[in-house]
Motif scaffolding. Structure first.
Motif, mmCIF file in Angstrom:
data_model
loop_
_atom_site.group_PDB
_atom_site.id
_atom_site.type_symbol
_atom_site.label_atom_id
_atom_site.label_comp_id
_atom_site.label_asym_id
_atom_site.label_seq_id
_atom_site.Cartn_x
_atom_site.Cartn_y
_atom_site.Cartn_z
ATOM 1 N N HIS A 167 0.841 -1.204 0.000
ATOM 2 C CA HIS A 167 0.000 0.000 0.000
ATOM 3 C C HIS A 167 0.874 1.252 0.000
ATOM 4 C CE1 HIS A 167 -4.024 -1.708 0.397
ATOM 5 N NE2 HIS A 167 -3.548 -2.587 1.276
ATOM 6 N N PHE B 88 2.206 2.631 -3.451
ATOM 7 C CA PHE B 88 1.349 3.516 -4.247
ATOM 8 C C PHE B 88 1.160 4.877 -3.586
ATOM 9 C CE2 PHE B 88 0.129 -0.763 -5.674
ATOM 10 C CZ PHE B 88 0.335 -0.600 -7.033
ATOM 11 N N TRP C 66 -2.931 -8.916 -5.389
ATOM 12 C CA TRP C 66 -3.571 -7.645 -5.738
ATOM 13 C C TRP C 66 -2.534 -6.584 -6.091
ATOM 14 C CZ3 TRP C 66 -2.343 -3.093 -3.490
ATOM 15 C CH2 TRP C 66 -1.791 -3.101 -2.208
ATOM 16 N N PHE C 67 -1.373 -6.634 -5.415
ATOM 17 C CA PHE C 67 -0.323 -5.648 -5.659
ATOM 18 C C PHE C 67 0.289 -5.840 -7.048
ATOM 19 C CE2 PHE C 67 4.262 -4.593 -5.407
ATOM 20 C CZ PHE C 67 4.146 -3.218 -5.238
ATOM 21 N N ASP D 276 -1.072 -7.326 -9.604
ATOM 22 C CA ASP D 276 -2.087 -7.001 -10.612
ATOM 23 C C ASP D 276 -2.246 -5.488 -10.768
ATOM 24 O OD1 ASP D 276 -2.547 -9.673 -11.040
ATOM 25 O OD2 ASP D 276 -4.328 -9.778 -9.758
ATOM 26 N N LYS D 277 -2.233 -4.776 -9.655
ATOM 27 C CA LYS D 277 -2.409 -3.323 -9.723
ATOM 28 C C LYS D 277 -1.221 -2.649 -10.414
ATOM 29 C CE LYS D 277 -3.387 0.779 -6.874
ATOM 30 N NZ LYS D 277 -4.245 1.363 -7.918
ATOM 31 N N GLN E 42 -1.892 -3.263 -14.127
ATOM 32 C CA GLN E 42 -3.052 -2.492 -14.618
ATOM 33 C C GLN E 42 -2.739 -1.004 -14.691
ATOM 34 O OE1 GLN E 42 -6.081 -3.608 -11.824
ATOM 35 N NE2 GLN E 42 -6.189 -5.733 -12.566
ATOM 36 N N ASP E 43 -2.120 -0.483 -13.653
ATOM 37 C CA ASP E 43 -1.803 0.952 -13.630
ATOM 38 C C ASP E 43 -0.762 1.308 -14.687
ATOM 39 O OD1 ASP E 43 -3.532 1.006 -11.513
ATOM 40 O OD2 ASP E 43 -2.109 1.793 -10.047
#
Length: 283
Positions: free
Chosen positions: A38, A41, A71-72, A74-75, A78-79
């Motif tokens: 977290h 980002f 999730w990290f 993937d993000k 995606q970003d």
């Protein structure tokens, strides 16, 4: 958590202890893996913090201390696809550093999306990843990148990881490409010489010393006269030394006997190098 890392940086900036860097590293070790993700980002615009977080995540994953949350990963991906400028560079660097945590299919897609990009940094990132995650499927993309942009980075990867057949076809272009680093050209030369010696024959007259290198790589016989002529035509003591080494590798004792008689005359024509005692008059 964001306040914690910011406060930590403030405290550390005022710390003058010799062990400051070790303290900082230890503080990062106390942060849970999910929290670090977290924080990445939240501090995306802070190069120093962002890079330290990626380093810690990579170290923990490499040591099997923590599982990086899906999730990290993937993000990040995606970003990246929607990012521009510095954010794109930052996210791309994180993905590259953590590339071993992605599936091969995801990395291949990531590479394919960038390897034909007009962005130089995109292509450089793709080449670096292609070398680490090579797949024959990527060979066509590398060839297209070379054809479209003249991107020598694609040749670097192909020389190290591409098929022998493809490399043999590309060899004339690789050898003639000035931007290609010399050590890359010589890796290509040796690989192609072993695979199909006829593909390197064209350098025999133009680059006799390089041709000798190919002969050594492929255990190819060459006439004594060719080696002696090459030795007599050298421009430097380093080239002469390399030719002597090649003669030894090719088991050319007669050549070495001749050179033993001539080497003083040959050396007399060559400039002294700074690393030779004679250069400073110390003999």
């Amino acid at each position: 958590m964001e306040n914690y890392i910011s406060e930590l940086q403030v405290r550390l900036s005022a710390c003058t202890a010799r062990s400051r860097d070790r303290l900082e590293y230890a503080f990062y070790l106390t942060i849970k893996c999910d929290d670090l993700c977290h924080l990445y980002f939240e501090h995306l615009n802070n190069t120093d913090i962002r890079n330290k977080i990626v380093r810690h995540l990579k170290n923990r994953a490499g040591a099997n201390q923590d599982k990086i949350p899906p999730w990290f990963l993937d993000k990040l991906m995606q970003d990246f696809y929607g990012a521009e400028g510095r954010h794109r560079i930052s996210l791309g660097t994180a993905i590259k550093e953590l590339s071993t945590l992605y599936s091969q299919d995801k990395i291949k897609t990531f590479i394919g999306w960038q390897i034909l990009s007009h962005g130089i940094l995109d292509r450089k990132r793709a080449f670096a990843l292609t070398g680490a995650h090579y797949d024959p499927y990527l060979e066509t993309l590398l060839l297209n990148s070379w054809s479209k942009f003249g991107a020598v980075g694609s040749l670097d990867v192909l020389v190290k990881h591409g098929s022998d057949e493809q490399l043999a076809q590309l060899f004339p272009a690789i050898w003639a490409s000035v931007p290609v680093k010399s050590y890359i050209r010589y890796i290509a030369l040796k690989r192609v010489a072993k695979f199909d010696f006829s593909k390197v024959e064209f350098i025999k007259t133009e680059k006799p010393v390089s041709y000798l290198s190919a002969c050594v790589a492929a255990s190819k016989d060459i006439s004594d006269d060719f080696i002696l002529d090459a030795a007599r035509a050298v421009d430097s003591i380093n080239e002469l030394g390399y030719i002597v080494w090649c003669a030894g590798k090719l088991k050319k004792r007669n050549v070495l006997d001749h050179l033993m008689d001539e080497i003083g005359t040959i050396e007399a024509k060559l400039p002294l190098e700074f690393w030779e005692p004679e250069f400073y008059g110390v003999t």
